[in-house]
Structures are given as C-alpha cells and as structure tokens.
Write an enzyme that holds these catalytic residues in place. Structure first.
Site, mmCIF file in Angstrom:
data_model
loop_
_atom_site.group_PDB
_atom_site.id
_atom_site.type_symbol
_atom_site.label_atom_id
_atom_site.label_comp_id
_atom_site.label_asym_id
_atom_site.label_seq_id
_atom_site.Cartn_x
_atom_site.Cartn_y
_atom_site.Cartn_z
ATOM 1 N N GLY A 198 -15.611 20.885 -10.578
ATOM 2 C CA GLY A 198 -16.598 20.961 -9.512
ATOM 3 C C GLY A 198 -17.275 19.656 -9.190
ATOM 4 C CG ASN B 232 -5.924 12.328 -18.478
ATOM 5 O OD1 ASN B 232 -5.372 11.751 -19.406
ATOM 6 N ND2 ASN B 232 -7.230 12.246 -18.271
ATOM 7 C CB CYS C 194 -17.013 17.663 -20.585
ATOM 8 S SG CYS C 194 -16.407 17.439 -18.912
ATOM 9 C CB CYS D 278 -10.154 13.795 -5.606
ATOM 10 S SG CYS D 278 -11.892 13.614 -5.158
ATOM 11 C CB CYS E 211 -13.482 20.879 -6.925
ATOM 12 S SG CYS E 211 -14.475 19.483 -6.331
ATOM 13 C CB CYS F 100 -8.813 15.765 -9.208
ATOM 14 S SG CYS F 100 -9.832 16.810 -10.270
ATOM 15 C CB CYS G 23 -10.768 12.836 -16.996
ATOM 16 S SG CYS G 23 -11.896 12.121 -18.147
ATOM 17 C CB SER H 100 -15.413 9.619 -8.826
ATOM 18 O OG SER H 100 -15.720 10.405 -9.954
ATOM 19 C CG LEU H 101 -15.639 2.633 -6.475
ATOM 20 C CD1 LEU H 101 -16.420 3.037 -5.244
ATOM 21 C CD2 LEU H 101 -16.192 1.329 -7.045
ATOM 22 C CD GLU I 64 -9.867 25.118 -18.148
ATOM 23 O OE1 GLU I 64 -8.966 25.840 -18.579
ATOM 24 O OE2 GLU I 64 -9.674 23.953 -17.768
HETATM 25 N N1 SAH Z 1 -16.505 15.925 -9.184
HETATM 26 C C1 SAH Z 1 -17.132 14.949 -10.024
HETATM 27 C C2 SAH Z 1 -17.020 15.249 -11.509
HETATM 28 C C3 SAH Z 1 -15.709 15.732 -12.071
HETATM 29 S S1 SAH Z 1 -14.415 14.720 -12.609
HETATM 30 C C4 SAH Z 1 -16.596 13.579 -9.728
HETATM 31 O O1 SAH Z 1 -15.702 13.468 -8.904
HETATM 32 O O2 SAH Z 1 -17.104 12.607 -10.257
HETATM 33 C C5 SAH Z 1 -14.830 13.590 -13.811
HETATM 34 C C6 SAH Z 1 -13.993 12.304 -13.653
HETATM 35 O O3 SAH Z 1 -12.580 12.502 -13.926
HETATM 36 C C7 SAH Z 1 -14.071 11.783 -12.235
HETATM 37 O O4 SAH Z 1 -14.281 10.407 -12.216
HETATM 38 C C8 SAH Z 1 -12.709 12.126 -11.705
HETATM 39 O O5 SAH Z 1 -12.383 11.336 -10.612
HETATM 40 C C9 SAH Z 1 -11.825 11.891 -12.913
HETATM 41 N N2 SAH Z 1 -10.496 12.481 -12.774
HETATM 42 C C10 SAH Z 1 -10.119 13.478 -11.947
HETATM 43 N N3 SAH Z 1 -8.811 13.736 -12.094
HETATM 44 C C11 SAH Z 1 -8.348 12.910 -13.034
HETATM 45 C C12 SAH Z 1 -7.074 12.727 -13.648
HETATM 46 N N4 SAH Z 1 -6.046 13.472 -13.322
HETATM 47 N N5 SAH Z 1 -6.971 11.783 -14.599
HETATM 48 C C13 SAH Z 1 -8.040 11.053 -14.965
HETATM 49 N N6 SAH Z 1 -9.261 11.195 -14.436
HETATM 50 C C14 SAH Z 1 -9.415 12.094 -13.474
#
Ligand code: SAH
Length: 374
Positions: A174, A305, A110, A121, A117, A124, A348, A228-229, A97
């Site tokens: 990804g 989200n 985006c 995490c 992926c 996600c 996100c 992504s911390l 997407e």
């Molecule tokens: N894999 C990469 C880029 C993709 S995600 C990364 O981890 O940075 C882009 C951002 O959205 C990341 O900071 C990710 O942690 C965040 N994200 C993932 N799932 C989410 C969710 N359910 N709600 C809000 N942000 C989320």
C-alpha cells in the site's frame, strides 16, 4: 477477540482523546482510559476480564460495548535468515502481509497500510495485485499489537536484550499517504507514550511521492520520511513510478526539504531500487548526486527483488557497488539495503497478499491502479 465484524467498538487504534471520550460515555473518569491503554499496549492484554485493576462494573460495561479485534493470521512463514512473514486476513476474501526483520540490535516490523495498491509502480509486486481497500487504523495498529504477541509466543531469532519491535516501517503493501485518514491516527498510537512508545526516529513512513500529503504530514505528525525515488530524471521516473506524471521530481524534492525543515533537520531517506540496465548506470548515479547534493538526504539502494511475471532484473553487485561509490565520492550518504526474507517472498516489493476485488481509485484527475494482471 474475533475476526468477525460486530457492533462493539474496537478500541485498538483509537487515539487517546477518542478513547477518553468513549470511557467518559460509559460513565468512567478519563484516567481509566490511561489504564486501559496500559493494558492494551504495554501488556498486550486484549481481554477486559483480565484487566484486574479496573472496577468490575467498568469491565462488565467494556465487555458489552467494546472489543479488541485484530486481523486474523492466515499463515506464518519463517525465512532461513530469521525474517518472518504473516499473511493476515482483512475480511473473508482479502489478505495483506506484514514482515518482521530481526537484526543484532533491533527488530523491525514492516506493516501494510492498504490491501493492494493503486499506484502501479512497474517494478512492484503489490502493484500487480491492484487496489482493494484502505486498512483501518485498528488494522494498522493491530499488526503491531499482533506481532508483539506472536513474537512473545515464539521468540526465535529476536534481538538480544531489546524489545522485540524497536522499529516500525510503513513499507508493506500500500501507499500510506493515500490512506492518510487512517495512517495518521495509527502513527499517533505508535508514538504515544501510553501506546507503543516508539521514538519518532524509529517510525518510518515510505511514500511513492504524494506531494500534497507530504505537506499535510509535516503539519500533523513527526516521523521519519522515506521517499521512493528510483530514477534521477522525470522521463524515467514517469515510467517506473507513474505518480511522477502528476508530481514531478522537482515538486517532490521541494516537499521533502519542507518536511525536513518542519521536522528539525533530520534527513529524508531516498529509496532507489536497482534495476539492471534501467536506472543503474554510473551516469545515472552522477545525475542522482547532482539532484540531491547539498540537501539533507540519505540514499538507500535496494537490490531489485524479482517476482513472477516481472520484466526487470536485479543489477549486479558490481553495478550496485559502483553506483554507491559514485554517490559517496560526491559527498552523499548512500547505503545498500541488505535483502532479507527473499526465500519466503518477504523482501521489498514482494508482498502480494491476496486481492480479490480490484477497485479503480481516482487520484486527482488521473486514474491509477487499473488491474492489468489477468
Ligand atoms: N508505497 C510505499 C511503500 C511500500 S514499498 C512506497 O512506494 O514507498 C517499500 C519500498 O520497496 C519502496 O521504496 C518500493 O519502491 C520498494 N520496492 C517495491 N518493489 C520492489 C522490488 N520488487 N524490489 C525491491 N524494492 C521494491
């Protein structure tokens, strides 16, 4: 253009030197590659027959040997807030997407870098799909190419007086740094003045923290970095972002500051998803401030989200504002990301696409991305 694989070379995503070599191989001069890029990226023209200032014989050779192939649109959804999401097909079974987010003075695309992926995490939606494969440079560049064309054809909600796409973020499906080999050439085309000609500040790569690849990226290309911390300590980050077990926070931050030095002092953005009762207490905000204070860092708080099956909940607005204020009081730069496109699952972490074949990949000695969904 077609979605079917063929023997012809897809010119989309070819870095300039390779395109020049290809053109030379057809017996034409190198400047023809520049003309070709003008047609491809500036005018969004994918049909060689229409590239009228190229010699007829050259056009005929291109038709025989090359093509402009973009991912196919499977579905488009429009959010009430103007956000658009496209589901694209990678091949017959797989989908990924991309999302377009219009604002007053900018339009952000985006894009995805992988189908699924492998990083797993826990908060996600993409992680739940497991990993299928890397996108090619052509598929990564093809998303921008396609979006430009789609937005021109249906210019609803575009930012007034601007290009439709002013910013590109690799924050879709990804882990971009796990697909380094294809992502870097794609980034080069986004930045190339004969490509999409985007400024380096307007192209952002977001990573979950693949430390060695952050060093490599610093050597090879200059784009904005987001990390992504999501947690102020290793114990919690191990749980939320499992790659942390391999590359803990201190190593990650060192890589970030190195990246920043190499890139002439622009700050790194730290993404921090706000999960109720997990990482959103004032004490955790203070711990985060201690970790980042005095460094070139910006913090972007992302309201979580939700997606089906998740065990997490979004922090309350009060908790998010309080968290931000703790950071601001300690001299950090902190913003709250406005959630967009939630009604179409385009926000996100909500991008799921469709991943049929799940593959387990090995990152170093640890195995990630085992599909745990049934
Ligand atoms: N894999 C990469 C880029 C993709 S995600 C990364 O981890 O940075 C882009 C951002 O959205 C990341 O900071 C990710 O942690 C965040 N994200 C993932 N799932 C989410 C969710 N359910 N709600 C809000 N942000 C989320």
């Amino acid at each position: 253009m077609s979605g079917v694989a063929s023997e012809r070379l897809n010119l989309l995503g070819l870095p300039r030197p390779e395109l020049e070599a290809f053109v030379a191989g057809l017996g034409s001069q190198a400047f023809r590659a520049r003309q070709l890029m003008g047609w491809l990226y500036k005018r969004g023209e994918g049909r060689f027959e229409h590239m009228t200032d190229l010699a007829k014989a050259f056009r005929a050779r291109l038709v025989e040997t090359a093509e402009v192939r973009v991912p196919e649109v499977v579905a488009v959804q429009h959010s009430a807030d103007g956000t658009r999401k496209w589901k694209l097909s990678a091949d017959t079974a797989q989908a990924f997407e991309m999302v377009y987010i219009p604002e007053d003075h900018r339009g952000t695309l985006c894009i995805s870098s992988q189908v699924g992926c492998a990083l797993d995490c826990s908060f996600c939606a993409t992680a739940q799909q497991g990993f299928n494969r890397n996108l090619s440079a052509a598929e990564i560049v093809g998303q921008v190419w396609l979006a430009q064309r789609e937005l021109a054809a249906d210019p609803r909600d575009l930012p007034a007086g601007e290009r439709s796409i002013t910013n590109v973020v690799l924050m879709g499906m990804g882990e971009p740094l796990a697909n380094f080999r294809n992502v870097v050439p794609a980034l080069r085309i986004l930045l190339d003045d004969l490509g999409f000609d985007l400024s380096r500040r307007r192209v952002t790569l977001s990573t979950s923290g693949l430390v060695p690849q952050i060093y490599r990226l610093a050597e090879q290309i200059n784009v904005a970095l987001a990390v992504s911390l999501h947690a102020p300590d290793d114990e919690l980050r191990n749980e939320l972002v499992p790659i942390n077990r391999k590359h803990p926070i201190n190593e990650l931050l060192e890589a970030c500051w190195h990246y920043n030095d190499e890139q002439n002092g622009r700050s790194v953005t730290f993404e921090y998803v706000m999960l109720a009762g997990v990482n959103d207490s004032p004490a955790q905000a203070r711990a985060l401030a201690r970790l980042l204070r005095g460094n070139p860092a910006k913090i972007n708080l992302i309201p979580f989200n939700p997606f089906p099956g998740t065990r997490y909940r979004r922090s309350s607005s009060e908790a998010i504002v309080r968290f931000r204020d703790e950071l601001l009081q300690r001299g950090l730069i902190a913003t709250i990301r406005r959630t967009r496109g939630e009604d179409i699952d385009a926000a996100c972490g909500q991008l799921a696409g469709r991943v049929i074949d799940r593959t387990t990949v090995r990152l170093g000695s640890k195995t990630f991305g085992l599909a745990v969904q049934t």
